[in-house]
Design an enzyme around this catalytic site. Structure first.
Site, PDB file in Angstrom:
ATOM      1  N   ASN A  43       0.833  -1.211   0.000  1.00  0.00           N
ATOM      2  CA  ASN A  43       0.000   0.000   0.000  1.00  0.00           C
ATOM      3  C   ASN A  43       0.865   1.258   0.000  1.00  0.00           C
ATOM      4  O   ASN A  43       1.916   1.323   0.647  1.00  0.00           O
ATOM      5  CB  ASN A  43      -1.029   0.004   1.138  1.00  0.00           C
ATOM      6  CG  ASN A  43      -0.492  -0.265   2.517  1.00  0.00           C
ATOM      7  OD1 ASN A  43       0.528  -0.932   2.680  1.00  0.00           O
ATOM      8  ND2 ASN A  43      -1.190   0.230   3.520  1.00  0.00           N
ATOM      9  N   GLU A  45       0.313   5.156   0.646  1.00  0.00           N
ATOM     10  CA  GLU A  45      -0.602   6.203   1.113  1.00  0.00           C
ATOM     11  C   GLU A  45      -0.123   7.577   0.640  1.00  0.00           C
ATOM     12  O   GLU A  45       0.953   7.715   0.044  1.00  0.00           O
ATOM     13  CB  GLU A  45      -0.715   6.133   2.644  1.00  0.00           C
ATOM     14  CG  GLU A  45      -1.321   4.805   3.080  1.00  0.00           C
ATOM     15  CD  GLU A  45      -1.643   4.718   4.561  1.00  0.00           C
ATOM     16  OE1 GLU A  45      -1.163   5.562   5.348  1.00  0.00           O
ATOM     17  OE2 GLU A  45      -2.379   3.780   4.925  1.00  0.00           O
ATOM     18  N   CYS A  54      -4.080   0.675  -2.628  1.00  0.00           N
ATOM     19  CA  CYS A  54      -3.974  -0.561  -1.848  1.00  0.00           C
ATOM     20  C   CYS A  54      -2.923  -1.494  -2.449  1.00  0.00           C
ATOM     21  O   CYS A  54      -2.636  -1.440  -3.652  1.00  0.00           O
ATOM     22  CB  CYS A  54      -5.301  -1.300  -1.820  1.00  0.00           C
ATOM     23  SG  CYS A  54      -6.613  -0.508  -0.904  1.00  0.00           S
ATOM     24  N   GLU A  56      -3.117  -4.594  -3.212  1.00  0.00           N
ATOM     25  CA  GLU A  56      -3.634  -5.494  -4.259  1.00  0.00           C
ATOM     26  C   GLU A  56      -3.639  -4.809  -5.619  1.00  0.00           C
ATOM     27  O   GLU A  56      -3.285  -5.411  -6.631  1.00  0.00           O
ATOM     28  CB  GLU A  56      -5.049  -5.954  -3.898  1.00  0.00           C
ATOM     29  CG  GLU A  56      -5.124  -6.800  -2.631  1.00  0.00           C
ATOM     30  CD  GLU A  56      -5.358  -5.974  -1.373  1.00  0.00           C
ATOM     31  OE1 GLU A  56      -4.947  -4.796  -1.324  1.00  0.00           O
ATOM     32  OE2 GLU A  56      -5.951  -6.518  -0.431  1.00  0.00           O
ATOM     33  N   CYS A  92     -10.608  -3.430  -4.573  1.00  0.00           N
ATOM     34  CA  CYS A  92      -9.537  -4.359  -4.961  1.00  0.00           C
ATOM     35  C   CYS A  92     -10.099  -5.688  -5.445  1.00  0.00           C
ATOM     36  O   CYS A  92      -9.529  -6.316  -6.340  1.00  0.00           O
ATOM     37  CB  CYS A  92      -8.561  -4.563  -3.807  1.00  0.00           C
ATOM     38  SG  CYS A  92      -7.541  -3.106  -3.527  1.00  0.00           S
TER      39      CYS A  92
HETATM   40  N1  THU Z   1      -5.323  -1.590   2.444  1.00  0.00           N
HETATM   41  C1  THU Z   1      -4.748  -2.408   1.531  1.00  0.00           C
HETATM   42  O1  THU Z   1      -3.642  -2.144   1.049  1.00  0.00           O
HETATM   43  N2  THU Z   1      -5.423  -3.520   1.167  1.00  0.00           N
HETATM   44  C2  THU Z   1      -6.613  -3.927   1.675  1.00  0.00           C
HETATM   45  O2  THU Z   1      -7.158  -4.926   1.265  1.00  0.00           O
HETATM   46  C3  THU Z   1      -7.258  -3.132   2.736  1.00  0.00           C
HETATM   47  C4  THU Z   1      -6.641  -1.821   3.008  1.00  0.00           C
HETATM   48  C5  THU Z   1      -4.584  -0.415   2.891  1.00  0.00           C
HETATM   49  C6  THU Z   1      -5.118   0.905   2.431  1.00  0.00           C
HETATM   50  C7  THU Z   1      -4.603   1.834   3.521  1.00  0.00           C
HETATM   51  O3  THU Z   1      -3.267   2.213   3.208  1.00  0.00           O
HETATM   52  C8  THU Z   1      -4.562   0.964   4.753  1.00  0.00           C
HETATM   53  O4  THU Z   1      -4.594  -0.379   4.302  1.00  0.00           O
HETATM   54  C9  THU Z   1      -5.718   1.202   5.718  1.00  0.00           C
HETATM   55  O5  THU Z   1      -6.935   1.118   5.082  1.00  0.00           O
END
Ligand code: THU
Length: 137
Positions: A43, A45, A54, A56, A92
Site C-alpha cells: 500500500n 498512502e 492498496c 492489491e 480491490c
Molecule cells: N489496504 C490495503 O492495502 N489492502 C486492503 O485490502 C485493505 C486496506 C490499505 C489501504 C490503507 O493504506 C490501509 O490499508 C488502511 O486502510
C-alpha cells in the site's frame, strides 16, 4: 513452479516496503500468473488520504507491466497484521477479478496469529462485473 508458501513470502516481503505513515496499517500482496511468475505490491498512502493505493491494486499494476492479461492470475497472497485477517477491499476485489478466474485462490496471511485463510475469487466477488458484460449485443 513456485507454491503458496513462496507467494506468501513475496507478499510479506512487499509489505516490508509499505508506505503507510497515516494509517500505520501495512499490507503486502503478491499475485502469481499462470506461467508461475510473481508480481507484488504494497500500500502507498498519500497526505491527500483518498489517493491511497492498496497493495492489491499495486500488485495487479505490476503484473500488467509484466504482461498479465485477463484470466492470467491463478493465485493471490495478501499479508497483514490485524485482530482478524485482512480480506481485499471491495475496489480491490473488482480489480483482482479482472485478471483472475472464479477459481483463483486468495490466500490471506495474518502475522498476528501466523494464520492463512483461503477463498476463491468467486467466493469474494460473486456475480462480478467483467469484460464480458461490455460485449456489444
Ligand atoms: N489496504 C490495503 O492495502 N489492502 C486492503 O485490502 C485493505 C486496506 C490499505 C489501504 C490503507 O493504506 C490501509 O490499508 C488502511 O486502510
Amino acid at each position: 513452479m513456485s507454491g503458496p508458501d513462496e507467494l506468501i513470502a513475496a507478499a510479506k516481503k512487499a509489505r516490508n516496503n509499505a508506505y503507510a505513515p497515516y494509517s500505520k496499517f501495512e499490507v503486502g500482496c503478491a499475485v502469481q500468473l499462470h506461467d508461475g511468475r510473481i508480481a507484488s505490491g504494497t500500500n502507498v498512502e498519500n497526505s491527500s488520504y483518498g489517493l491511497t493505493v492498496c497493495s492489491e491494486r499495486h500488485a495487479i499494476a505490476a503484473a500488467v507491466l509484466m504482461g498479465a492479461k485477463p484470466g492470467d492470475v491463478t493465485r493471490v497472497a495478501i499479508a497483514g497484521d490485524s485482530p482478524v485477517s485482512v480480506p481485499p477491499c471491495g475496489a480491490c476485489r473488482q480489480v483482482l477479478s479482472e485478471f483472475s478466474s472464479e477459481q483463483t485462490q486468495i490466500l490471506i496471511y495474518n502475522y498476528r496469529d501466523d494464520s492463512v485463510v483461503s477463498f476463491t475469487m468467486g467466493e469474494l466477488l460473486p456475480e462480478a462485473f467483467s469484460p464480458k458484460n461490455l460485449t456489444a449485443s
